[in-house]
Design a protein around this motif. Structure first.
Motif, mmCIF file in Angstrom:
data_model
loop_
_atom_site.group_PDB
_atom_site.id
_atom_site.type_symbol
_atom_site.label_atom_id
_atom_site.label_comp_id
_atom_site.label_asym_id
_atom_site.label_seq_id
_atom_site.Cartn_x
_atom_site.Cartn_y
_atom_site.Cartn_z
ATOM 1 N N PRO A 86 1.274 -2.088 2.492
ATOM 2 C CA PRO A 86 0.717 -0.828 2.002
ATOM 3 C C PRO A 86 1.789 0.245 1.805
ATOM 4 O O PRO A 86 1.696 1.057 0.887
ATOM 5 C CB PRO A 86 -0.278 -0.424 3.092
ATOM 6 N N ALA A 87 2.828 0.241 2.642
ATOM 7 C CA ALA A 87 3.899 1.230 2.504
ATOM 8 C C ALA A 87 4.610 1.066 1.168
ATOM 9 O O ALA A 87 4.846 2.046 0.448
ATOM 10 C CB ALA A 87 4.901 1.098 3.660
ATOM 11 N N GLU A 88 4.953 -0.176 0.822
ATOM 12 C CA GLU A 88 5.641 -0.429 -0.445
ATOM 13 C C GLU A 88 4.731 -0.109 -1.624
ATOM 14 O O GLU A 88 5.160 0.513 -2.602
ATOM 15 C CB GLU A 88 6.124 -1.879 -0.499
ATOM 16 N N ALA A 89 3.469 -0.530 -1.547
ATOM 17 C CA ALA A 89 2.523 -0.275 -2.636
ATOM 18 C C ALA A 89 2.294 1.218 -2.839
ATOM 19 O O ALA A 89 2.247 1.708 -3.976
ATOM 20 C CB ALA A 89 1.198 -0.987 -2.346
ATOM 21 N N ALA A 90 2.164 1.970 -1.739
ATOM 22 C CA ALA A 90 1.960 3.416 -1.842
ATOM 23 C C ALA A 90 3.174 4.100 -2.451
ATOM 24 O O ALA A 90 3.037 4.993 -3.301
ATOM 25 C CB ALA A 90 1.652 4.006 -0.464
ATOM 26 N N ALA A 91 4.360 3.692 -2.046
ATOM 27 C CA ALA A 91 5.582 4.281 -2.597
ATOM 28 C C ALA A 91 5.672 4.046 -4.102
ATOM 29 O O ALA A 91 5.979 4.964 -4.867
ATOM 30 C CB ALA A 91 6.813 3.720 -1.887
ATOM 31 N N LEU A 92 5.409 2.817 -4.528
ATOM 32 C CA LEU A 92 5.467 2.495 -5.959
ATOM 33 C C LEU A 92 4.462 3.313 -6.759
ATOM 34 O O LEU A 92 4.790 3.867 -7.811
ATOM 35 C CB LEU A 92 5.195 1.008 -6.171
ATOM 36 N N ALA A 93 3.238 3.401 -6.267
ATOM 37 C CA ALA A 93 2.196 4.148 -6.983
ATOM 38 C C ALA A 93 2.547 5.625 -7.087
ATOM 39 O O ALA A 93 2.383 6.240 -8.141
ATOM 40 C CB ALA A 93 0.853 3.968 -6.283
ATOM 41 N N ALA A 94 3.028 6.196 -6.004
ATOM 42 C CA ALA A 94 3.338 7.626 -6.005
ATOM 43 C C ALA A 94 4.545 7.965 -6.861
ATOM 44 O O ALA A 94 4.607 9.045 -7.458
ATOM 45 C CB ALA A 94 3.565 8.106 -4.572
ATOM 46 N N ALA A 95 5.509 7.057 -6.938
ATOM 47 C CA ALA A 95 6.722 7.325 -7.723
ATOM 48 C C ALA A 95 6.438 7.330 -9.218
ATOM 49 O O ALA A 95 7.171 7.942 -9.985
ATOM 50 C CB ALA A 95 7.809 6.308 -7.386
ATOM 51 N N GLY A 96 5.370 6.654 -9.640
ATOM 52 C CA GLY A 96 4.983 6.713 -11.044
ATOM 53 C C GLY A 96 5.397 5.506 -11.854
ATOM 54 O O GLY A 96 5.990 4.559 -11.340
ATOM 55 N N PRO A 97 5.098 5.544 -13.156
ATOM 56 C CA PRO A 97 5.384 4.416 -14.047
ATOM 57 C C PRO A 97 6.864 4.040 -14.026
ATOM 58 O O PRO A 97 7.736 4.901 -13.998
ATOM 59 C CB PRO A 97 4.988 4.935 -15.432
ATOM 60 N N GLY A 98 7.114 2.746 -14.014
ATOM 61 C CA GLY A 98 8.485 2.255 -14.031
ATOM 62 C C GLY A 98 9.195 2.339 -12.690
ATOM 63 O O GLY A 98 10.394 2.101 -12.619
ATOM 64 N N ALA A 99 8.468 2.672 -11.640
ATOM 65 C CA ALA A 99 9.097 2.803 -10.315
ATOM 66 C C ALA A 99 9.615 1.459 -9.825
ATOM 67 O O ALA A 99 9.080 0.405 -10.166
ATOM 68 C CB ALA A 99 8.087 3.372 -9.315
ATOM 69 N N ARG A 100 10.639 1.535 -8.991
ATOM 70 C CA ARG A 100 11.180 0.328 -8.356
ATOM 71 C C ARG A 100 11.424 0.630 -6.886
ATOM 72 O O ARG A 100 11.778 1.761 -6.515
ATOM 73 C CB ARG A 100 12.471 -0.115 -9.026
ATOM 74 N N LEU A 101 11.193 -0.387 -6.070
ATOM 75 C CA LEU A 101 11.451 -0.229 -4.644
ATOM 76 C C LEU A 101 12.952 -0.197 -4.394
ATOM 77 O O LEU A 101 13.716 -0.927 -5.034
ATOM 78 C CB LEU A 101 10.812 -1.374 -3.859
ATOM 79 N N LEU A 102 13.367 0.621 -3.470
ATOM 80 C CA LEU A 102 14.780 0.712 -3.122
ATOM 81 C C LEU A 102 15.150 -0.288 -2.029
ATOM 82 O O LEU A 102 16.310 -0.370 -1.639
ATOM 83 C CB LEU A 102 15.130 2.134 -2.679
ATOM 84 N N GLY A 103 14.187 -1.038 -1.566
ATOM 85 C CA GLY A 103 14.399 -2.062 -0.549
ATOM 86 C C GLY A 103 13.078 -2.390 0.108
ATOM 87 O O GLY A 103 12.058 -1.766 -0.189
ATOM 88 N N PRO A 104 13.069 -3.375 0.987
ATOM 89 C CA PRO A 104 11.829 -3.693 1.697
ATOM 90 C C PRO A 104 11.491 -2.599 2.694
ATOM 91 O O PRO A 104 12.328 -1.741 3.011
ATOM 92 C CB PRO A 104 12.155 -5.002 2.405
ATOM 93 N N ARG A 105 10.288 -2.622 3.183
ATOM 94 C CA ARG A 105 9.843 -1.612 4.149
ATOM 95 C C ARG A 105 10.689 -1.650 5.414
ATOM 96 O O ARG A 105 11.236 -2.679 5.796
ATOM 97 C CB ARG A 105 8.383 -1.832 4.490
ATOM 98 N N ALA A 106 10.787 -0.507 6.054
ATOM 99 C CA ALA A 106 11.456 -0.384 7.358
ATOM 100 C C ALA A 106 10.356 -0.219 8.399
ATOM 101 O O ALA A 106 9.325 0.400 8.127
ATOM 102 C CB ALA A 106 12.381 0.826 7.375
ATOM 103 N N VAL A 107 10.584 -0.753 9.584
ATOM 104 C CA VAL A 107 9.597 -0.696 10.663
ATOM 105 C C VAL A 107 10.127 0.211 11.769
ATOM 106 O O VAL A 107 11.292 0.101 12.165
ATOM 107 C CB VAL A 107 9.324 -2.107 11.226
ATOM 108 N N SER A 108 9.274 1.098 12.261
ATOM 109 C CA SER A 108 9.674 1.998 13.348
ATOM 110 C C SER A 108 9.993 1.189 14.604
ATOM 111 O O SER A 108 9.493 0.076 14.786
ATOM 112 C CB SER A 108 8.572 3.017 13.638
ATOM 113 N N ALA A 109 10.800 1.763 15.468
ATOM 114 C CA ALA A 109 11.195 1.090 16.709
ATOM 115 C C ALA A 109 9.991 0.742 17.565
ATOM 116 O O ALA A 109 9.981 -0.303 18.233
ATOM 117 C CB ALA A 109 12.174 1.958 17.491
ATOM 118 N N ASP A 110 8.945 1.565 17.538
ATOM 119 C CA ASP A 110 7.756 1.287 18.336
ATOM 120 C C ASP A 110 6.784 0.339 17.617
ATOM 121 O O ASP A 110 5.728 0.014 18.139
ATOM 122 C CB ASP A 110 7.047 2.574 18.755
#
Length: 128
Positions: A86-110
């Motif tokens: 969901p984190a990657e999907a939300a980032a792509l949708a919010a960035a708009g058309p033609g968006a690309r992920l800058l890398g895989p999701r990061a996970v918090s230490a907890d």
């Protein structure tokens, strides 16, 4: 424009989200925060948004489910979202058309929050 997308558990704190964002951003400047619509009003997210002075974009479930992410998972692995990340999907949708992920999701230490960044030259989605 860079959007930060989040996924998080109910027990997540603002620090959980901040840690995941810090890991994902690696010094990049983020313009907005994005989450599945049902988590947009979570206290931990709203606290982080106020601290960073960034808008929160609520992404509809149908939009999340249609995204192609770097961290795929079978629908059975996330039956609520129908999405591997969901984190990657939300980032792509919010960035708009033609968006690309800058890398895989990061996970918090907890392990309570994930964050992914997406970049696009297109205008970002508008906050409601």
């Amino acid at each position: 424009m860079i959007a930060a997308g989040f996924g998080f558990r109910t027990a997540a704190t603002p620090e959980s989200l901040a840690d995941a964002l810090h890991q994902a951003a690696a010094g990049r400047r983020v313009a907005l925060l994005a989450v599945p619509a049902d988590k947009a009003h979570a206290a931990c997210l709203q606290s982080l948004a106020r601290r960073l002075r960034l808008a929160v974009i609520a992404i509809p479930q149908a939009t999340l489910a249609s995204a192609t992410t770097l961290t795929p998972a079978p629908r059975a692995a996330n039956p609520v979202r129908g999405q591997g990340s969901p984190a990657e999907a939300a980032a792509l949708a919010a960035a708009g058309p033609g968006a690309r992920l800058l890398g895989p999701r990061a996970v918090s230490a907890d392990r309570l929050a994930t964050c992914a960044l997406a970049e696009s030259a297109a205008p970002a989605m508008e906050a409601p």
